[in-house]
Design a protein around this motif. Structure first.
Motif, PDB file in Angstrom:
ATOM      1  N   MET A  81      -3.894   6.151   6.734  1.00 45.54           N
ATOM      2  CA  MET A  81      -3.075   7.060   5.908  1.00 45.54           C
ATOM      3  C   MET A  81      -1.964   7.697   6.746  1.00 45.54           C
ATOM      4  SD  MET A  81      -2.661   8.056   2.866  1.00 45.54           S
ATOM      5  CE  MET A  81      -1.592   9.256   2.088  1.00 45.54           C
ATOM      6  N   ALA A  82      -2.296   8.106   7.979  1.00 40.60           N
ATOM      7  CA  ALA A  82      -1.281   8.715   8.859  1.00 40.60           C
ATOM      8  C   ALA A  82      -0.185   7.701   9.181  1.00 40.60           C
ATOM      9  CB  ALA A  82      -1.929   9.228  10.144  1.00 40.60           C
ATOM     10  N   THR A  83      -0.592   6.472   9.460  1.00 40.24           N
ATOM     11  CA  THR A  83       0.376   5.415   9.783  1.00 40.24           C
ATOM     12  C   THR A  83       1.275   5.117   8.591  1.00 40.24           C
ATOM     13  OG1 THR A  83      -1.054   4.390  11.427  1.00 40.24           O
ATOM     14  CG2 THR A  83       0.565   2.960  10.378  1.00 40.24           C
ATOM     15  N   CYS A  84       0.646   4.949   7.424  1.00 36.33           N
ATOM     16  CA  CYS A  84       1.387   4.609   6.212  1.00 36.33           C
ATOM     17  C   CYS A  84       2.369   5.733   5.866  1.00 36.33           C
ATOM     18  CB  CYS A  84       0.397   4.358   5.083  1.00 36.33           C
ATOM     19  SG  CYS A  84       1.172   3.728   3.598  1.00 36.33           S
TER      20      CYS A  84
ATOM     21  N   ILE B   9       0.836  -1.212   0.000  1.00 33.04           N
ATOM     22  CA  ILE B   9       0.000   0.000   0.000  1.00 33.04           C
ATOM     23  C   ILE B   9       0.866   1.257   0.000  1.00 33.04           C
ATOM     24  CG2 ILE B   9      -2.003  -1.087   1.050  1.00 33.04           C
ATOM     25  CD1 ILE B   9      -1.166   0.207   3.735  1.00 33.04           C
ATOM     26  N   GLY B  10       2.190   1.068   0.105  1.00 34.29           N
ATOM     27  CA  GLY B  10       3.092   2.213   0.067  1.00 34.29           C
ATOM     28  C   GLY B  10       4.491   1.747  -0.279  1.00 34.29           C
ATOM     29  N   LEU B  11       5.273   2.654  -0.874  1.00 34.03           N
ATOM     30  CA  LEU B  11       6.640   2.306  -1.243  1.00 34.03           C
ATOM     31  C   LEU B  11       7.481   3.580  -1.262  1.00 34.03           C
ATOM     32  CD1 LEU B  11       8.179  -0.326  -2.314  1.00 34.03           C
ATOM     33  CD2 LEU B  11       7.891   0.676  -4.589  1.00 34.03           C
ATOM     34  N   ALA B  12       8.688   3.492  -0.711  1.00 36.32           N
ATOM     35  CA  ALA B  12       9.629   4.614  -0.756  1.00 36.32           C
ATOM     36  C   ALA B  12      10.711   4.270  -1.780  1.00 36.32           C
ATOM     37  CB  ALA B  12      10.245   4.838   0.624  1.00 36.32           C
ATOM     38  N   ALA B  13      11.271   5.311  -2.421  1.00 39.53           N
ATOM     39  CA  ALA B  13      12.216   5.100  -3.522  1.00 39.53           C
ATOM     40  C   ALA B  13      13.410   4.223  -3.116  1.00 39.53           C
ATOM     41  CB  ALA B  13      12.705   6.444  -4.056  1.00 39.53           C
ATOM     42  N   ILE B  14      13.858   4.360  -1.885  1.00 35.88           N
ATOM     43  CA  ILE B  14      15.030   3.579  -1.456  1.00 35.88           C
ATOM     44  C   ILE B  14      14.720   2.080  -1.483  1.00 35.88           C
ATOM     45  CG2 ILE B  14      14.563   3.664   1.050  1.00 35.88           C
ATOM     46  CD1 ILE B  14      18.004   3.897  -0.752  1.00 35.88           C
ATOM     47  N   GLN B  15      13.438   1.731  -1.418  1.00 37.74           N
ATOM     48  CA  GLN B  15      13.065   0.314  -1.476  1.00 37.74           C
ATOM     49  C   GLN B  15      13.255  -0.279  -2.871  1.00 37.74           C
ATOM     50  OE1 GLN B  15       9.158   1.031   0.740  1.00 37.74           O
ATOM     51  NE2 GLN B  15       9.751  -0.996   1.445  1.00 37.74           N
TER      52      GLN B  15
ATOM     53  N   ARG C 215      -2.296   2.243  17.289  1.00 43.08           N
ATOM     54  CA  ARG C 215      -1.476   1.074  16.983  1.00 43.08           C
ATOM     55  C   ARG C 215      -2.017   0.379  15.744  1.00 43.08           C
ATOM     56  NH1 ARG C 215       1.488  -0.070  21.665  1.00 43.08           N
ATOM     57  NH2 ARG C 215       2.045  -2.129  20.899  1.00 43.08           N
ATOM     58  N   TYR C 216      -1.115   0.032  14.846  1.00 41.66           N
ATOM     59  CA  TYR C 216      -1.481  -0.729  13.661  1.00 41.66           C
ATOM     60  C   TYR C 216      -0.506  -1.891  13.523  1.00 41.66           C
ATOM     61  CZ  TYR C 216      -4.953   2.127  11.166  1.00 41.66           C
ATOM     62  OH  TYR C 216      -6.089   2.775  10.767  1.00 41.66           O
ATOM     63  N   SER C 217      -0.992  -2.986  13.001  1.00 42.68           N
ATOM     64  CA  SER C 217      -0.101  -4.085  12.655  1.00 42.68           C
ATOM     65  C   SER C 217       0.554  -3.705  11.328  1.00 42.68           C
ATOM     66  CB  SER C 217      -0.901  -5.379  12.528  1.00 42.68           C
ATOM     67  OG  SER C 217      -0.043  -6.413  12.125  1.00 42.68           O
ATOM     68  N   GLU C 218       1.846  -3.385  11.369  1.00 44.48           N
ATOM     69  CA  GLU C 218       2.537  -2.923  10.166  1.00 44.48           C
ATOM     70  C   GLU C 218       3.362  -4.034   9.528  1.00 44.48           C
ATOM     71  OE1 GLU C 218       4.636   0.806  10.436  1.00 44.48           O
ATOM     72  OE2 GLU C 218       3.143   1.633  11.821  1.00 44.48           O
ATOM     73  N   GLY C 219       3.495  -3.926   8.226  1.00 45.15           N
ATOM     74  CA  GLY C 219       4.374  -4.801   7.469  1.00 45.15           C
ATOM     75  C   GLY C 219       5.195  -3.924   6.556  1.00 45.15           C
TER      76      GLY C 219
ATOM     77  N   VAL D 279       7.847   9.035  -2.427  1.00 51.01           N
ATOM     78  CA  VAL D 279       6.981   8.014  -1.827  1.00 51.01           C
ATOM     79  C   VAL D 279       5.741   7.852  -2.702  1.00 51.01           C
ATOM     80  CG1 VAL D 279       5.363   7.683   0.120  1.00 51.01           C
ATOM     81  CG2 VAL D 279       7.750   8.359   0.578  1.00 51.01           C
ATOM     82  N   VAL D 280       5.273   6.623  -2.864  1.00 48.40           N
ATOM     83  CA  VAL D 280       3.971   6.393  -3.497  1.00 48.40           C
ATOM     84  C   VAL D 280       3.091   5.612  -2.520  1.00 48.40           C
ATOM     85  CG1 VAL D 280       4.885   6.459  -5.851  1.00 48.40           C
ATOM     86  CG2 VAL D 280       4.690   4.252  -4.677  1.00 48.40           C
ATOM     87  N   ILE D 281       1.809   5.940  -2.514  1.00 47.82           N
ATOM     88  CA  ILE D 281       0.853   5.286  -1.608  1.00 47.82           C
ATOM     89  C   ILE D 281      -0.461   5.062  -2.358  1.00 47.82           C
ATOM     90  CG2 ILE D 281      -0.600   5.608   0.474  1.00 47.82           C
ATOM     91  CD1 ILE D 281       1.704   7.112   1.777  1.00 47.82           C
TER      92      ILE D 281
END
Ligand code: ZN
Length: 178
Positions: A138-141, A45-51, A97-101, A59-61
């Motif tokens: 959205m805030a978490t991401c 659901i999101g990606l940063a350029a360094i990835q 709190r969110y379960s993040e991956g 960043v894209v979301i």
């Protein structure tokens, strides 16, 4: 448009502080396009350029991907957003709190506590400045992705014990896949 390969831990590039984008040119637009393709391909659901190995503050979301993650996603309801040089202007005292991956830490999840809402400023692909209050997922991401731009991963926000367990699980998974 191209699907790029995703950088995974313990690649040291994930610890770099990424450089701001000075000029939004064709190269940056191409990068954003490729990042969007890569994010959808990996069902993130999101990606940063360094990835994808590019040390720039891009960043894209697209949170929509999460909604129908088990189905084939019609392109018509995709809603990718590109954030150039995103910055946290302020964060709430209230946390959630969110379960993040993370696509760079495949198939591992942990509850992370972060400010429940945040105010974010960024540039779009036309170079226009935006500022918006974000809440919920959205805030978490967004905070997770801005962390990437500063070389920070979600596992840095959990206890050492939980982090060690998660890394052990990842090592086991990779061994079984090898
Ligand atoms: Zn991530």
């Amino acid at each position: 448009m191209a699907v790029l390969s995703i950088v995974e831990i313990p690649d040291p590039r994930l610890r770099l502080v990424c450089a701001p984008v000075e000029t939004i040119d064709d190269e940056v637009r191409q990068l954003a396009d490729d990042m969007i393709d890569t994010m959808y391909d990996a069902r993130g659901i999101g990606l940063a350029a360094i990835q994808v190995g590019v040390s720039r503050r891009v960043v894209v979301i697209d949170l929509q991907e999460r909604v129908t993650e088990d189905e084939e996603k019609p392109e018509a309801i995709r809603d990718p957003k590109v954030f150039i040089n995103p910055e946290l202007v302020s964060v709430s005292e209230e946390t959630s709190r969110y379960s993040e991956g993370c696509l760079s830490i495949p198939e591992q999840y942990a509850e992370v506590e972060r400010p429940a809402s945040c105010r974010v400023a960024w540039l779009d692909l036309e170079g226009a400045r935006h500022e918006e209050e974000m809440s919920g997922l959205m805030a978490t991401c967004m905070q997770h992705e801005i962390d990437h731009l500063n070389g920070v991963l979600f596992i840095d926000h959990i206890t050492r014990l939980k982090r060690d367990m998660l890394l052990k699980k990842l090592a086991k998974m990779r061994k079984n896949a090898a």
